[in-house]
Design a protein around this motif. Structure first.
Motif, PDB file in Angstrom:
ATOM      1  N   ILE A  58      41.373  35.794  28.618  1.00  0.00           N
ATOM      2  CA  ILE A  58      41.033  34.826  29.656  1.00  0.00           C
ATOM      3  C   ILE A  58      41.175  35.580  30.967  1.00  0.00           C
ATOM      4  CG2 ILE A  58      41.630  32.644  30.780  1.00  0.00           C
ATOM      5  CD1 ILE A  58      40.684  32.185  27.939  1.00  0.00           C
ATOM      6  N   ASP A  59      40.047  35.773  31.648  1.00  0.00           N
ATOM      7  CA  ASP A  59      40.019  36.549  32.889  1.00  0.00           C
ATOM      8  C   ASP A  59      40.336  35.666  34.090  1.00  0.00           C
ATOM      9  OD1 ASP A  59      39.084  39.193  31.938  1.00  0.00           O
ATOM     10  OD2 ASP A  59      37.333  38.041  31.298  1.00  0.00           O
ATOM     11  N   VAL A  60      41.502  35.894  34.674  1.00  0.00           N
ATOM     12  CA  VAL A  60      41.922  35.213  35.889  1.00  0.00           C
ATOM     13  C   VAL A  60      41.840  36.238  37.010  1.00  0.00           C
ATOM     14  CG1 VAL A  60      43.817  34.041  37.084  1.00  0.00           C
ATOM     15  CG2 VAL A  60      43.502  33.733  34.602  1.00  0.00           C
ATOM     16  N   ILE A  61      41.094  35.892  38.060  1.00  0.00           N
ATOM     17  CA  ILE A  61      41.025  36.795  39.201  1.00  0.00           C
ATOM     18  C   ILE A  61      41.498  36.055  40.454  1.00  0.00           C
ATOM     19  CG2 ILE A  61      39.149  38.140  38.179  1.00  0.00           C
ATOM     20  CD1 ILE A  61      37.269  36.787  40.265  1.00  0.00           C
ATOM     21  N   TYR A  62      41.940  36.830  41.411  1.00  0.00           N
ATOM     22  CA  TYR A  62      42.319  36.287  42.714  1.00  0.00           C
ATOM     23  C   TYR A  62      42.085  37.371  43.744  1.00  0.00           C
ATOM     24  CZ  TYR A  62      46.762  38.842  42.280  1.00  0.00           C
ATOM     25  OH  TYR A  62      47.708  39.820  42.151  1.00  0.00           O
ATOM     26  N   VAL A  72      52.277  43.227  40.236  1.00  0.00           N
ATOM     27  CA  VAL A  72      52.199  41.796  40.540  1.00  0.00           C
ATOM     28  C   VAL A  72      51.299  41.108  39.514  1.00  0.00           C
ATOM     29  CG1 VAL A  72      51.423  40.080  42.237  1.00  0.00           C
ATOM     30  CG2 VAL A  72      52.647  42.133  42.999  1.00  0.00           C
ATOM     31  N   GLU A  73      50.184  41.741  39.171  1.00  0.00           N
ATOM     32  CA  GLU A  73      49.266  41.189  38.172  1.00  0.00           C
ATOM     33  C   GLU A  73      49.967  41.046  36.818  1.00  0.00           C
ATOM     34  OE1 GLU A  73      45.970  43.906  38.203  1.00  0.00           O
ATOM     35  OE2 GLU A  73      45.692  43.656  40.358  1.00  0.00           O
ATOM     36  N   SER A  90      44.485  37.966  31.192  1.00  0.00           N
ATOM     37  CA  SER A  90      44.167  39.160  31.976  1.00  0.00           C
ATOM     38  C   SER A  90      44.058  38.717  33.426  1.00  0.00           C
ATOM     39  CB  SER A  90      42.843  39.777  31.511  1.00  0.00           C
ATOM     40  OG  SER A  90      42.467  40.826  32.375  1.00  0.00           O
ATOM     41  N   VAL A  91      44.966  39.180  34.262  1.00  0.00           N
ATOM     42  CA  VAL A  91      44.989  38.792  35.675  1.00  0.00           C
ATOM     43  C   VAL A  91      44.704  40.025  36.511  1.00  0.00           C
ATOM     44  CG1 VAL A  91      46.379  37.811  37.536  1.00  0.00           C
ATOM     45  CG2 VAL A  91      46.680  36.969  35.183  1.00  0.00           C
ATOM     46  N   LYS A  92      43.754  39.880  37.437  1.00  0.00           N
ATOM     47  CA  LYS A  92      43.373  41.003  38.304  1.00  0.00           C
ATOM     48  C   LYS A  92      43.224  40.526  39.744  1.00  0.00           C
ATOM     49  CE  LYS A  92      42.788  44.070  34.985  1.00  0.00           C
ATOM     50  NZ  LYS A  92      43.983  43.912  34.196  1.00  0.00           N
ATOM     51  N   ASN A  93      43.800  41.312  40.651  1.00  0.00           N
ATOM     52  CA  ASN A  93      43.616  41.093  42.083  1.00  0.00           C
ATOM     53  C   ASN A  93      42.360  41.853  42.497  1.00  0.00           C
ATOM     54  OD1 ASN A  93      43.692  40.879  44.845  1.00  0.00           O
ATOM     55  ND2 ASN A  93      45.719  41.778  45.090  1.00  0.00           N
ATOM     56  N   GLU A  94      41.294  41.127  42.792  1.00  0.00           N
ATOM     57  CA  GLU A  94      40.029  41.768  43.119  1.00  0.00           C
ATOM     58  C   GLU A  94      40.077  42.519  44.443  1.00  0.00           C
ATOM     59  OE1 GLU A  94      37.604  42.285  41.122  1.00  0.00           O
ATOM     60  OE2 GLU A  94      38.266  40.979  39.506  1.00  0.00           O
ATOM     61  N   SER A 109      36.794  37.063  46.021  1.00  0.00           N
ATOM     62  CA  SER A 109      36.659  37.005  44.563  1.00  0.00           C
ATOM     63  C   SER A 109      35.203  36.768  44.157  1.00  0.00           C
ATOM     64  CB  SER A 109      37.548  35.892  43.989  1.00  0.00           C
ATOM     65  OG  SER A 109      38.899  36.284  44.041  1.00  0.00           O
ATOM     66  N   THR A 110      34.499  35.918  44.879  1.00  0.00           N
ATOM     67  CA  THR A 110      33.092  35.681  44.545  1.00  0.00           C
ATOM     68  C   THR A 110      32.268  36.939  44.746  1.00  0.00           C
ATOM     69  OG1 THR A 110      33.241  33.312  44.978  1.00  0.00           O
ATOM     70  CG2 THR A 110      31.054  34.287  45.081  1.00  0.00           C
ATOM     71  N   ASP A 111      32.574  37.712  45.774  1.00  0.00           N
ATOM     72  CA  ASP A 111      31.887  38.991  45.967  1.00  0.00           C
ATOM     73  C   ASP A 111      32.159  39.904  44.774  1.00  0.00           C
ATOM     74  OD1 ASP A 111      30.384  41.006  47.411  1.00  0.00           O
ATOM     75  OD2 ASP A 111      32.315  41.935  47.907  1.00  0.00           O
ATOM     76  N   ALA A 112      33.391  39.933  44.302  1.00  0.00           N
ATOM     77  CA  ALA A 112      33.733  40.748  43.127  1.00  0.00           C
ATOM     78  C   ALA A 112      32.971  40.267  41.895  1.00  0.00           C
ATOM     79  CB  ALA A 112      35.236  40.713  42.873  1.00  0.00           C
ATOM     80  N   ILE A 113      32.880  38.945  41.718  1.00  0.00           N
ATOM     81  CA  ILE A 113      32.138  38.399  40.579  1.00  0.00           C
ATOM     82  C   ILE A 113      30.683  38.839  40.633  1.00  0.00           C
ATOM     83  CG2 ILE A 113      31.269  36.229  39.589  1.00  0.00           C
ATOM     84  CD1 ILE A 113      34.028  34.987  40.296  1.00  0.00           C
ATOM     85  N   SER A 114      30.131  38.951  41.831  1.00  0.00           N
ATOM     86  CA  SER A 114      28.731  39.377  41.967  1.00  0.00           C
ATOM     87  C   SER A 114      28.530  40.822  41.522  1.00  0.00           C
ATOM     88  CB  SER A 114      28.250  39.203  43.409  1.00  0.00           C
ATOM     89  OG  SER A 114      28.735  40.229  44.258  1.00  0.00           O
ATOM     90  N   LYS A 115      29.619  41.542  41.355  1.00  0.00           N
ATOM     91  CA  LYS A 115      29.547  42.952  40.924  1.00  0.00           C
ATOM     92  C   LYS A 115      29.806  43.094  39.421  1.00  0.00           C
ATOM     93  CE  LYS A 115      29.285  44.159  45.325  1.00  0.00           C
ATOM     94  NZ  LYS A 115      29.366  42.963  46.144  1.00  0.00           N
ATOM     95  N   PHE A 116      29.983  41.973  38.710  1.00  0.00           N
ATOM     96  CA  PHE A 116      30.164  42.024  37.259  1.00  0.00           C
ATOM     97  C   PHE A 116      28.900  42.598  36.612  1.00  0.00           C
ATOM     98  CE2 PHE A 116      33.540  38.421  36.602  1.00  0.00           C
ATOM     99  CZ  PHE A 116      34.426  39.108  37.410  1.00  0.00           C
TER     100      PHE A 116
END
Length: 191
Positions: A58-62, A72-73, A90-94, A109-116
């Motif tokens: 389960i990908d949790v990002i912040y 911290v993650e 799975s926790v990641k600080n974008e 985080s949305t910018d990071a998601i756009s790079k998936f």
């Protein structure tokens, strides 16, 4: 299927809602649960599966540029394991993931998601302060709800990105799980 249908699918799934509520208790800045958590739910529904397809994580990002320590993650993953022990968190600080990925810093985080890697995976869900579900999908919902797997515009900008997409396309072998998918190779898109 559209955004409202996706929200209804999630809202009617107590397991998903429980996970969202547990993550919300962490009060993370700009957090989302993304990728397979939502994508697999949509694809399972479109394939009329009665049972949930197992998720590898389960990908949790912040997004917190004030604290880039990986520890911290790991601490957050442990907190989530205590609250919901049977989940592969799975926790990641974008705000730090651009370093690992060798790209320019992400803006949110949305910018990071756009790079998936895939448009169908570039999707996130969270609960806001009013206990309402929110979705983010930088490339919209067309591909995920039409069972299309193709690379994001960002991923095809470099040879490394194209190679990453192709490796994932082959290794994920999503067509075995969801046979109605149309999974495009880089070559098919270049034609």
């Amino acid at each position: 299927m559209n955004e409202q249908t996706i929200l209804s699918l999630i809202r009617s799934d107590q397991w998903m809602m429980d996970i969202l509520h547990v993550v919300n208790t962490l009060n993370l800045p700009d957090w989302w649960i993304c990728a397979g958590f939502i994508r697999s739910k949509i694809w399972d529904s479109l394939h009329l599966y009665k049972n949930r397809t197992p998720l590898p994580d389960i990908d949790v990002i912040y997004f917190d540029p004030t604290n880039l320590r990986e520890s911290v993650e790991k601490d957050l993953e442990e907190q989530l394991r205590i609250l919901f022990p049977d989940i592969p968190w799975s926790v990641k600080n974008e705000a730090r993931m651009h370093i690992r990925n060798g790209v320019k810093p992400y803006l949110s985080s949305t910018d990071a998601i756009s790079k998936f890697p895939e448009t169908a995976t570039a999707i996130g869900v969270k609960i806001d302060d009013n206990d309402q579900l929110q979705l983010t999908a930088p490339y919209g919902f067309h591909d995920v709800v039409n069972l299309i797997v193709k690379p994001t515009p960002f991923i095809v900008e470099t040879k490394e990105g194209k190679r990453l997409y192709e490796v994932r396309r082959i290794n994920k072998n999503w067509n075995v799980i969801w046979p109605q998918l149309k999974v495009y190779s880089i070559d098919e898109l270049d034609d």
